[in-house]
Write an enzyme that holds these catalytic residues in place. Structure first.
Site, short mmCIF file in Angstrom:
data_model
loop_
_atom_site.label_atom_id
_atom_site.label_comp_id
_atom_site.label_asym_id
_atom_site.label_seq_id
_atom_site.Cartn_x
_atom_site.Cartn_y
_atom_site.Cartn_z
CD GLN A 1 -2.77 -1.07 2.55
OE1 GLN A 1 -2.81 -2.11 3.17
NE2 GLN A 1 -3.37 0.04 2.97
CD GLU B 1 -0.64 2.48 6.94
OE1 GLU B 1 -1.83 2.15 7.10
OE2 GLU B 1 -0.15 3.49 7.48
NE ARG C 1 -7.21 6.98 11.98
CZ ARG C 1 -7.92 7.95 11.36
NH1 ARG C 1 -9.23 8.00 11.49
NH2 ARG C 1 -7.33 8.84 10.60
NE ARG D 1 -12.83 -1.29 4.62
CZ ARG D 1 -13.48 -1.93 3.65
NH1 ARG D 1 -13.44 -3.24 3.57
NH2 ARG D 1 -14.18 -1.26 2.76
CB ALA E 1 -5.71 7.60 6.75
CD GLU F 1 -9.18 3.54 7.34
OE1 GLU F 1 -9.07 4.74 7.03
OE2 GLU F 1 -8.44 2.99 8.16
N1 MTE Z 1 -11.48 -2.17 -0.33
C1 MTE Z 1 -10.98 -3.26 -0.98
N2 MTE Z 1 -11.73 -3.84 -1.93
N3 MTE Z 1 -9.75 -3.78 -0.66
C2 MTE Z 1 -8.98 -3.22 0.33
O1 MTE Z 1 -7.87 -3.69 0.59
N4 MTE Z 1 -8.77 -1.45 2.03
C3 MTE Z 1 -9.48 -0.52 2.91
C4 MTE Z 1 -10.47 0.33 2.12
N5 MTE Z 1 -11.27 -0.48 1.25
C5 MTE Z 1 -9.48 -2.08 1.03
C6 MTE Z 1 -10.75 -1.57 0.64
C7 MTE Z 1 -8.61 0.35 3.68
S1 MTE Z 1 -7.89 -0.25 5.08
C8 MTE Z 1 -8.38 1.64 3.31
S2 MTE Z 1 -7.44 2.68 4.25
C9 MTE Z 1 -8.94 2.20 2.07
O2 MTE Z 1 -9.70 1.26 1.34
C10 MTE Z 1 -7.80 2.70 1.21
O3 MTE Z 1 -8.20 3.17 0.00
P1 MTE Z 1 -8.81 4.64 -0.27
O4 MTE Z 1 -8.06 5.59 0.61
O5 MTE Z 1 -8.57 4.84 -1.69
O6 MTE Z 1 -10.24 4.55 0.12
N1 HPA Z 2 -4.59 5.75 9.36
C1 HPA Z 2 -4.03 4.80 8.60
N2 HPA Z 2 -2.75 4.64 8.48
C2 HPA Z 2 -1.95 5.46 9.14
C3 HPA Z 2 -2.46 6.47 9.95
C4 HPA Z 2 -3.85 6.62 10.06
O1 HPA Z 2 -4.37 7.50 10.76
N3 HPA Z 2 -1.42 7.11 10.50
C5 HPA Z 2 -0.32 6.50 10.03
N4 HPA Z 2 -0.63 5.50 9.21
MO1 MOS Z 3 -6.25 1.44 5.92
S1 MOS Z 3 -6.10 0.52 7.75
O1 MOS Z 3 -5.77 2.97 6.64
O2 MOS Z 3 -4.82 0.83 5.22
#
Ligand code: MTE
Ligand code: HPA
Ligand code: MOS
Length: 786
Positions: A213, A248, A326, A358, A531, A733
């Site tokens: 990520q 991450e 968080r 997540r 995030a 999330e």
């Molecule tokens: N959706 C799918 N299909 N697969 C994933 O791995 N990760 C989640 C969420 N939705 C995830 C997902 C997490 S932990 C995060 S932080 C966000 O997607 C990251 O993507 P975005 O910031 O583009 O929403």
């Molecule tokens: N969310 C997700 N990942 C992160 C954060 C957060 O707030 N801070 C550092 N890594």
């Molecule tokens: Mo999502 S736990 O912030 O990769």
């Protein structure tokens, strides 16, 4: 060039913002044609890796005899910490506590000690089992449950949040309750496990294809481990088969091992963990022990709260500091606490180092808040939903004081009242509440339960420098567009959303915009996609890049056709220049012939935010996303088994960039949250061995576990309070904690066996066993009370 005839019905571009678009790779996902790292053609001579894992939870390494491993068929080399050319560390926190390969000691069962490099993966894995390792075992801490949050070892500095005087407010309150909640962790269970393919280049160069990520952080740590500058390392990822936070930081170890071996042997090297190894050797969602005390009045108004959030960090810091933070940032969920004191304790244990998942601690904080609500509701004898509504933050636009968070940020955009009111109506909460009471009165073995829980989720990284993004956009002379940005695709549809933003800026159809793999060579110094901020940050950066190019095109057209710049208007797939129209492609072609630069790098940084951790004060979040879920369950009181009969969700994504994608995110988030709080149970034995390391023993939700009736809607009336990308809101999330509705519905069904007089204090995961035990406990307590 055509003369302009105003066409008031001028078509829209296909695939701009605020339109439903299917995921750009959906057809490839289902057909098995989407290329993941293991699908890439392997360079000739690619070597494979098998890991040698620790057999004890804590100990010093007395002797490590790898002679039989080295002699096994196909083995080319065996790497230990001594083969790391740079620093033997992939710690993302700068704490230097995450060795690539164990050095001198092991701190959890399953920690990688050595890496076998062989001609085939099978040979590498077989050889890894032949090691003879002697340990001097040390006492191991496996669970946080009995640890002392003041005196036992912590992996990093805890956080304290306070506003007002919680202790005095609780002492002076008409009523008080104190309790403790046990909240389990969660495995990411991404479909694609951790994987890296490193291809060596000349001199110190290496390219790592990594399911990560955070390509920039992977690049940085690989360079650190190799002892070379970042410019020598390129990290690329087209897509992940799910990340969910598990990639991450924790993709970096495999990337490092692959890169070290590739440089040493000048051959491509692939590390691909199998499911059992992945579950054993990589971190998970943190399990928590939550201690709470709440003071309230007879109506159920909360007057003061005190929380201790102890989290199981595992053996190293990783992201446990920010995860604990968080959790505290969300211990209010959607509620105003007149007085509050909350503290975290990121405790050291001899288990795998827990990481982002997540919600990143937010859901754990909210689960604590909702337990407190339940305690108050049972104490004053009211429906929990009434207590929730009583304690909400003030609605947007209300002058008043009930809008300060425990970290002293003013909640300015609260729409939870309207969401809950609309959901209550559409889910027919009141009617079903009565029907369920009637049903339960006449049903001996099956009891139904209902709950409606809110969510307020803060959007921004608390680490300020992470709140920036970059993009690189090229317009080729034929008018087609190459789009690149720092975000990564893990199934969430980020690339599609950013492409929609670029299509919108140029007013060209979405299929003119090419989605390309994320690479540190095109966009540097990016934050991990986490995030939930991927679209907010990268959408803005790509918009910036596209606007720069559009401006150059505009200036060029204005000059060439001698019109003022405001008479150059980008219409769908064409540009109006004065009173003439020219196709986008023609304008681009002319601009090229006139030597106009058609490429731009964009950048964005989130405004407004700041955070002072030492003081526990700041504007930590740019804005909040809101939502609510209502779930109904039926429970077999003889076995504790249950089904989710119905779930209704109303969720806020502002002016959604793509409702089709967002609804998928809400559905998936809810199901994943439900799995966490119900059937997904991680179980370590007394020796610190994870015994649930495969789907045979670790139960994620199946298609058949989805609610029998499942209604998901978005708040079509909402828009982001701040100028986010097209006023949309982050969605990745925030929906996960909607799974709380299922936990609370189960709790409600359990409570029915004691006439709703006793708070069930149902811990999570609420497996059928735990539900059954709660039923037995409530029956015994009720009988005793008689
Ligand atoms: N959706 C799918 N299909 N697969 C994933 O791995 N990760 C989640 C969420 N939705 C995830 C997902 C997490 S932990 C995060 S932080 C966000 O997607 C990251 O993507 P975005 O910031 O583009 O929403
Ligand atoms: N969310 C997700 N990942 C992160 C954060 C957060 O707030 N801070 C550092 N890594
Ligand atoms: Mo999502 S736990 O912030 O990769």
């Amino acid at each position: 060039m055509t003369q302009h005839t105003p066409n008031l019905k001028a078509q829209k571009i296909a695939g701009g913002v605020h339109t439903d678009q299917r995921h750009d790779s959906a057809h490839k996902h289902v057909a098995g044609e989407a290329v993941y790292i293991d699908d890439m053609p392997e360079p000739a001579g690619t070597l494979h890796v098998g890991l040698g894992l620790s057999n004890v939870a804590h100990g010093t390494l007395k002797t490590v005899d790898l002679s039989a491993v080295r002699a096994a068929p196909g083995v080319v080399d065996v790497l230990t910490y001594a083969d790391v050319p740079g620093e033997n560390d992939v710690s993302p926190s700068g704490m230097h506590d995450d060795p690539v390969l164990a050095q001198g000691k092991v701190q959890f069962h399953g920690q990688p000690i050595f890496a076998v490099i062989a001609e085939t993966r099978e040979q590498a894995r077989r050889a890894a089992r032949l090691a003879k390792i002697e340990y001097d075992e040390l006492p191991a801490v496996i669970s946080i449950w009995d640890l002392d949050t003041e005196n036992d070892k912590q992996v990093t500095t805890p956080l304290t949040l306070k506003r007002g005087d919680a202790a005095s407010a609780i002492a002076a309150a008409p009523r008080r309750v104190k309790g403790r909640m046990k909240l389990g962790g969660q495995d990411h269970f991404y479909l694609e496990g951790q994987i890296s393919l490193a291809v060596p280049g000349e001199d110190d160069e290496v390219t790592v294809y990594c399911s990560t990520q955070g390509p920039s952080e992977t690049q940085h740590l690989v360079s650190h481990v190799l002892g070379v500058p970042s410019h020598a390392v390129t990290v690329e990822v087209r897509r992940m088969g799910g990340g969910f936070g598990g990639k991450e930081t924790q993709a970096n170890q495999c990337a490092a091992i692959a890169a070290i071996a590739a440089k040493k042997h000048k051959r491509a090297v692939k590390v691909r963990l199998d499911r059992d190894e992945d579950m054993t050797a990589t971190g998970k969602r943190h399990d928590f022990a939550i201690d709470y005390e709440v003071g309230f009045d007879d109506e159920g108004n909360i007057l003061g709260v005190d929380y201790m959030f102890a989290l199981n960090a595992g053996f190293s810091a990783d992201l446990s500091g920010p995860v604990g933070d968080r959790a505290l940032f969300h211990c209010d969920n959607a509620y105003f606490y007149p007085n509050v004191h909350a503290k975290s304790a990121p405790l050291y244990t001899n288990t795998v180092s827990n990481t982002a998942f997540r919600g990143f601690g937010g859901p754990q904080g909210m689960v604590g808040a909702e337990r407190v609500i339940d305690e108050v509701a049972f104490a004053v004898g009211k429906d929990s939903l009434e207590i929730r509504k009583l304690n909400f933050y003030d609605q947007i636009g209300t002058p008043g004081e009930r809008n300060l968070t425990p970290y002293h940020q003013k909640v300015e955009d609260c729409i939870i009242q309207r969401i809950v009111a609309e959901l209550e109506e559409s889910a027919q909460y009141a009617r079903r509440r009565r029907e369920i009471a009637a049903f339960n009165a006449n049903s001996r073995f099956i009891k139904r339960g209902l709950a409606l829980t809110p969510v307020k989720f803060g959007i921004s990284f608390t680490k300020t420098e992470s709140n920036q993004a970059g993009a690189l956009v090229h317009v080729y002379a034929d008018g087609s567009v190459h789009m690149n940005h720092g975000g990564t695709e893990m199934g969430q549809g980020l690339h599609l959303k950013v492409a929609q933003v670029v299509a919108e800026e140029f007013q060209i159809d979405l299929d003119r915009v090419k989605i390309t793999a994320t690479t540190t060579a095109k966009v540097p110094n990016t934050a991990p996609t986490a995030a939930s901020s991927g679209a907010d940050l990268n959408g803005m950066a790509a918009q910036d890049a596209a606007r720069q190019i559009r401006k150059r095109l505009t200036d060029f057209a204005a000059e060439k056709y001698q019109v003022p710049v405001d008479q150059v208007v980008f219409l769908p797939n064409r540009v109006r220049v004065g009173n003439q129209e020219i196709s986008f492609n023609d304008l681009v072609k002319q601009a090229y012939l006139n030597r106009i630069q058609l490429s731009a790098a964009g950048h964005y940084k989130t405004p407004k935010i700041h955070w002072d951790r030492a003081k526990g004060r700041g504007h930590a979040f740019y804005y909040y996303a809101y939502g609510a879920a209502c779930a109904e369950v039926s429970v077999d009181v003889l076995t504790g088994e249950y089904v989710v009969e119905r779930a209704d969700i109303l969720h806020d994504t502002g002016r959604s960039l793509n409702r089709a994608i967002d609804i998928g995110q809400v559905e998936g988030g809810f199901i994943q949250g439900m799995g966490w709080l119900t059937t997904e149970e991680l179980w370590w034995d007394g020796k610190g061995r994870l015994r649930t390391h495969a789907p045979s023993t670790y139960k994620i939700p199946l298609a058949s576990d989805r609610p029998k009736i499942f209604n998901v809607a978005l708040t079509d009336w909402s828009e982001a309070y701040e100028p986010t990308i097209h006023r949309s809101k982050a969605v990745g999330e925030p929906p996960l904690p909607h799974g709380m509705a299922v936990l609370h519905a189960l709790s409600d069904a359990v409570a029915s066996v004691a006439e709703h007089k006793i708070c069930p204090r149902l811990d999570a995961p609420a497996t059928p066993e735990r539900v059954l035990m709660a039923i037995e406990r409530l029956r015994a307590e009720a009988a005793q009370a008689k």
